[in-house]
Design a protein around this motif. Structure first.
Motif, PDB file in Angstrom:
ATOM      1  N   ARG A  54       0.839  -1.286   0.122  1.00 23.03           N
ATOM      2  CA  ARG A  54       0.091   0.088  -0.135  1.00 23.03           C
ATOM      3  C   ARG A  54       0.899   1.211   0.037  1.00 23.03           C
ATOM      4  O   ARG A  54       1.981   1.155   0.674  1.00 23.03           O
ATOM      5  N   THR A  55       0.360   2.377  -0.701  1.00 19.77           N
ATOM      6  CA  THR A  55       1.073   3.588  -0.815  1.00 19.77           C
ATOM      7  C   THR A  55       0.276   4.638   0.188  1.00 19.77           C
ATOM      8  O   THR A  55      -0.750   4.777   0.034  1.00 19.77           O
ATOM      9  N   ARG A  71       4.656   1.976   1.000  1.00 21.68           N
ATOM     10  CA  ARG A  71       5.618   3.096   0.565  1.00 21.68           C
ATOM     11  C   ARG A  71       4.903   4.552   1.265  1.00 21.68           C
ATOM     12  O   ARG A  71       3.663   4.578   1.288  1.00 21.68           O
ATOM     13  N   THR A  98       0.010   8.601   1.541  1.00 21.45           N
ATOM     14  CA  THR A  98       0.522   9.893   1.219  1.00 21.45           C
ATOM     15  C   THR A  98       0.393  10.844   2.486  1.00 21.45           C
ATOM     16  O   THR A  98      -0.733  10.796   3.030  1.00 21.45           O
ATOM     17  N   TRP A 121       4.904   8.565   0.704  1.00 21.89           N
ATOM     18  CA  TRP A 121       4.914   9.810  -0.176  1.00 21.89           C
ATOM     19  C   TRP A 121       4.737  11.164   0.581  1.00 21.89           C
ATOM     20  O   TRP A 121       3.744  11.261   1.171  1.00 21.89           O
TER      21      TRP A 121
END
Length: 290
Positions: free
Chosen positions: A92-93, A122, A95, A124
């Protein structure tokens, strides 16, 4: 269609007895008989027929048994609270939108902690630039900063309290000796304001004295860059900017230093998400230990 009948049918086929099925479902024999009658009408099949002193399933019932069991099991999974994420396999990303200096101060440890627990996650990092609806629109998962009056669909939790300090380069006159209110006010200052204003919390705290603001920038990093290169005083949050102040001199303000409460915010739709909750906990833990 009453989908509760699927549960009733599953128990009836498992027990092969109206009485025992009623006990499992906390229903009276008459209520179970009525439920069986409804099932017979819905399927067009007797489902259970008497054989001696007991009941036996019809071919149609045998055909349905495994399918009904699977449907009931899936329904139970849907209605069960979400399980904690399997961090080892989580892909999963996320932010994160943060204030100036947050990544430099807390980012390295947060990346290390997240990577050790969930290598497939990840992060961001986006710089915070003005107010918008990114949390509401889904463009941002988490945001750090000082909250004024958040809307009702934004959830928040406190991270830490930060206080302002003065920062100068080693060659600046204020780098040595006691910094008095007169020396501080008499110096040349760079002020941070994303709205382009020349006054802020520091000016309110030192009133009625005033300072000589000769430059206004929109971030702490820019203010420190100017103070590092010229004889300017940058007044910035202490914890937020520790990673940006390397090699510079910081001093306590000669008046009651303004404090700001930094919070972590997210949209209400993500409040119960297990993976999101895990990340929020990691952010809070990193900020509380550094």
């Amino acid at each position: 269609m009453d989908l509760n009948l699927l549960i009733t049918l599953d128990v009836l086929l498992d027990e092969g007895s109206v009485t025992r099925a009623g006990r499992r479902l906390a229903l009276s024999p008459s209520a179970m008989s009525r439920a069986l009658a409804r099932l017979r009408r819905a399927t067009g099949d007797p489902l259970l027929v008497r054989s001696g002193r007991g009941l036996v399933p019809t071919p149609r019932a045998l055909e349905l048994r495994d399918r009904v069991r699977g449907l009931v099991h899936e329904a139970q999974e849907v209605l069960r609270p979400a399980r904690p994420p399997d961090l080892a396999t989580l892909e999963r990303t996320f932010t994160l939108r943060t204030g100036d200096g947050f990544v430099e101060r807390f980012g390295p440890e947060l990346v290390a902690v997240v990577g050790a627990e969930a290598p497939g996650v990840r992060l961001w990092f986006l710089r915070k630039a003005g107010k918008d609806s990114a949390l509401r629109d889904g463009g941002v998962d988490l945001e750090t900063g000082v909250l004024d009056d958040p809307p009702p669909d934004i959830v928040s939790a406190p991270l830490f309290t930060d206080r302002f300090v003065g920062v100068v380069r080693p060659e600046h006159p204020l780098a040595t000796g006691e910094v008095t209110a007169a020396r501080y006010a008499g110096a040349r200052h760079v002020h941070v304001s994303r709205r382009g204003r020349a006054e802020g919390l520091v000016d309110e705290a030192m009133a009625p004295a005033t300072r000589d603001v000769v430059a206004v920038v929109d971030g702490f990093g820019a203010a420190l860059a100017l103070a590092r290169a010229a004889d300017l005083v940058a007044t910035v949050p202490e914890r937020h900017t520790e990673g940006l102040r390397h090699g510079m001199r910081a001093f306590a303000l000669p008046f009651r230093a303004p404090e700001v409460a930094v919070s972590l915010s997210w949209h209400a739709r993500l409040d119960a998400d297990p993976a999101h909750r895990w990340l929020r906990d990691r952010v809070a833990a990193v900020c509380s230990t550094r």
